[in-house]
Design an enzyme around this catalytic site. Structure first.
Site, PDB file in Angstrom:
ATOM      1  N   SER A 135      -0.904  15.713  26.763  1.00  0.00           N
ATOM      2  CA  SER A 135      -0.333  14.531  27.394  1.00  0.00           C
ATOM      3  C   SER A 135       0.939  14.968  28.126  1.00  0.00           C
ATOM      4  O   SER A 135       0.934  15.980  28.826  1.00  0.00           O
ATOM      5  CB  SER A 135      -0.066  13.464  26.329  1.00  0.00           C
ATOM      6  OG  SER A 135       0.540  12.328  26.880  1.00  0.00           O
ATOM      7  N   TYR A 149       1.298   8.791  37.512  1.00  0.00           N
ATOM      8  CA  TYR A 149       0.948   9.915  36.638  1.00  0.00           C
ATOM      9  C   TYR A 149       1.090   9.495  35.172  1.00  0.00           C
ATOM     10  O   TYR A 149       0.210   9.760  34.351  1.00  0.00           O
ATOM     11  CB  TYR A 149       1.855  11.102  36.945  1.00  0.00           C
ATOM     12  CG  TYR A 149       1.721  12.259  35.988  1.00  0.00           C
ATOM     13  CD1 TYR A 149       0.556  13.007  35.929  1.00  0.00           C
ATOM     14  CD2 TYR A 149       2.782  12.616  35.150  1.00  0.00           C
ATOM     15  CE1 TYR A 149       0.428  14.084  35.060  1.00  0.00           C
ATOM     16  CE2 TYR A 149       2.672  13.691  34.282  1.00  0.00           C
ATOM     17  CZ  TYR A 149       1.494  14.423  34.243  1.00  0.00           C
ATOM     18  OH  TYR A 149       1.383  15.479  33.360  1.00  0.00           O
ATOM     19  N   LYS A 153      -1.370   9.422  31.532  1.00  0.00           N
ATOM     20  CA  LYS A 153      -0.995  10.019  30.252  1.00  0.00           C
ATOM     21  C   LYS A 153      -0.822   8.953  29.165  1.00  0.00           C
ATOM     22  O   LYS A 153      -1.065   9.220  27.986  1.00  0.00           O
ATOM     23  CB  LYS A 153       0.283  10.854  30.408  1.00  0.00           C
ATOM     24  CG  LYS A 153       0.082  12.083  31.300  1.00  0.00           C
ATOM     25  CD  LYS A 153      -1.051  12.972  30.803  1.00  0.00           C
ATOM     26  CE  LYS A 153      -1.208  14.234  31.611  1.00  0.00           C
ATOM     27  NZ  LYS A 153      -2.286  15.122  31.110  1.00  0.00           N
TER      28      LYS A 153
END
Length: 287
Positions: A135, A149, A153
């Site tokens: 992650s 982004y 994650k």
């Protein structure tokens, strides 16, 4: 008895994947390393009989299933899956185009799920295994310029937390690893895209982050070789963690977020606790 592990590591051509493969091989473990292209170059770098390199794109489900079958045919088993393949998108949330965002999700989320679906039947059959999903500090807290982004994650975090609960009765573990800024080539464009659209109104937020990312590249505090050692340590643990934040910067960011979150709860506690049905607060006469 063979105590050495067999690893399946995606995105092993460079960065974290390369360092984890290197550390595992140095320990005497076996490694299936996946790359999108150039498998001969990676194999030549290590020149080890314990390494099996497969060309595979995580967005190609047929290719993923074929690669896992080839890996099992070669080494006979997989003990540790490291879902490392992924890339970033530096962009204000509004700046990212639909195609830019979808491309990132195809690798970071849907690609990870494709690999999971291919490997987990093997783990279930052997009643053992460890899924390690890479992650990010961006999976724990959102920052200007990294929202899109981070959303991928955050998805990895939710998948891993649920997966850990689902797999625990089967003798299988799942861990989300959250690295902060590590000195890899991530920020130099090798694994980072930048939104084509730039909106001037975000100059002081995501715009500043674009500048900062260029300035800090190759000056990040984290040591990738030490990260690889940490990954090997949790792979050997009898009870590995569900979360492993790595780096003092990650720890600081997480603690700052949770402290701020707790303040929000305290400031709005009356509202937070006001939304249950009235009968929930009444004592139950028959209990």
């Amino acid at each position: 008895m063979d105590t050495n592990k067999t690893w399946f590591i995606t995105g092993a051509a460079r960065g974290f994947g390369f360092e984890i493969a290197k550390a595992a091989l140095a320990k005497g473990d076996r490694v299936i390393a996946t790359v999108r292209k150039g498998k001969e170059q990676l194999a030549a770098q290590f020149n080890s009989n314990n390494l099996f390199v497969v060309e595979m794109d995580v967005t190609d489900e047929v290719g993923v299933n074929t690669a896992v079958k080839e890996a099992l045919a070669h080494f006979g088993k997989i003990d540790v899956l490291v879902n490392n393949a992924g890339f970033g998108l530096l962009s204000a949330v509004e700046e990212g185009s639909d195609s830019e965002i979808r491309n990132m999700y195809e690798t970071n989320v849907f690609g990870l799920l494709k690999v999971l679906r291919a490997v987990l039947p093997h783990f279930r059959a052997q009643h053992s295994g460890h899924v390690i999903n890479i992650s990010s500090v961006g999976g724990l807290t959102g920052s200007a310029g990294w929202g899109l982004y981070s959303s991928t994650k955050f998805a990895v975090e939710g998948i891993t937390e649920a997966l850990a609960k689902e797999l625990a009765p089967l003798g299988i573990y799942a861990t989300a690893v959250e690295p902060g800024y590590f000195r890899t080539n991530f920020l130099d464009g090798s694994s980072l895209a930048t939104a084509k659209q730039v909106i001037d109104d975000y100059a002081e937020t995501s715009g500043n982050m674009r500048t900062y990312a260029g300035e800090v590249s190759y000056k990040q505090p984290g040591d990738p070789a030490k990260l690889a050692k940490a990954i090997l340590k949790i792979a050997d643990a009898e009870q590995p963690p569900v979360h492993l934040p790595l780096g003092n910067d990650t720890l600081k960011a997480y603690r700052t977020k949770t402290a701020s979150f707790e303040l929000d709860i305290q400031d709005w506690l009356d509202v937070v606790t006001s939304t249950d049905h009235d009968d929930v607060h009444q004592p139950a006469a028959n209990h």
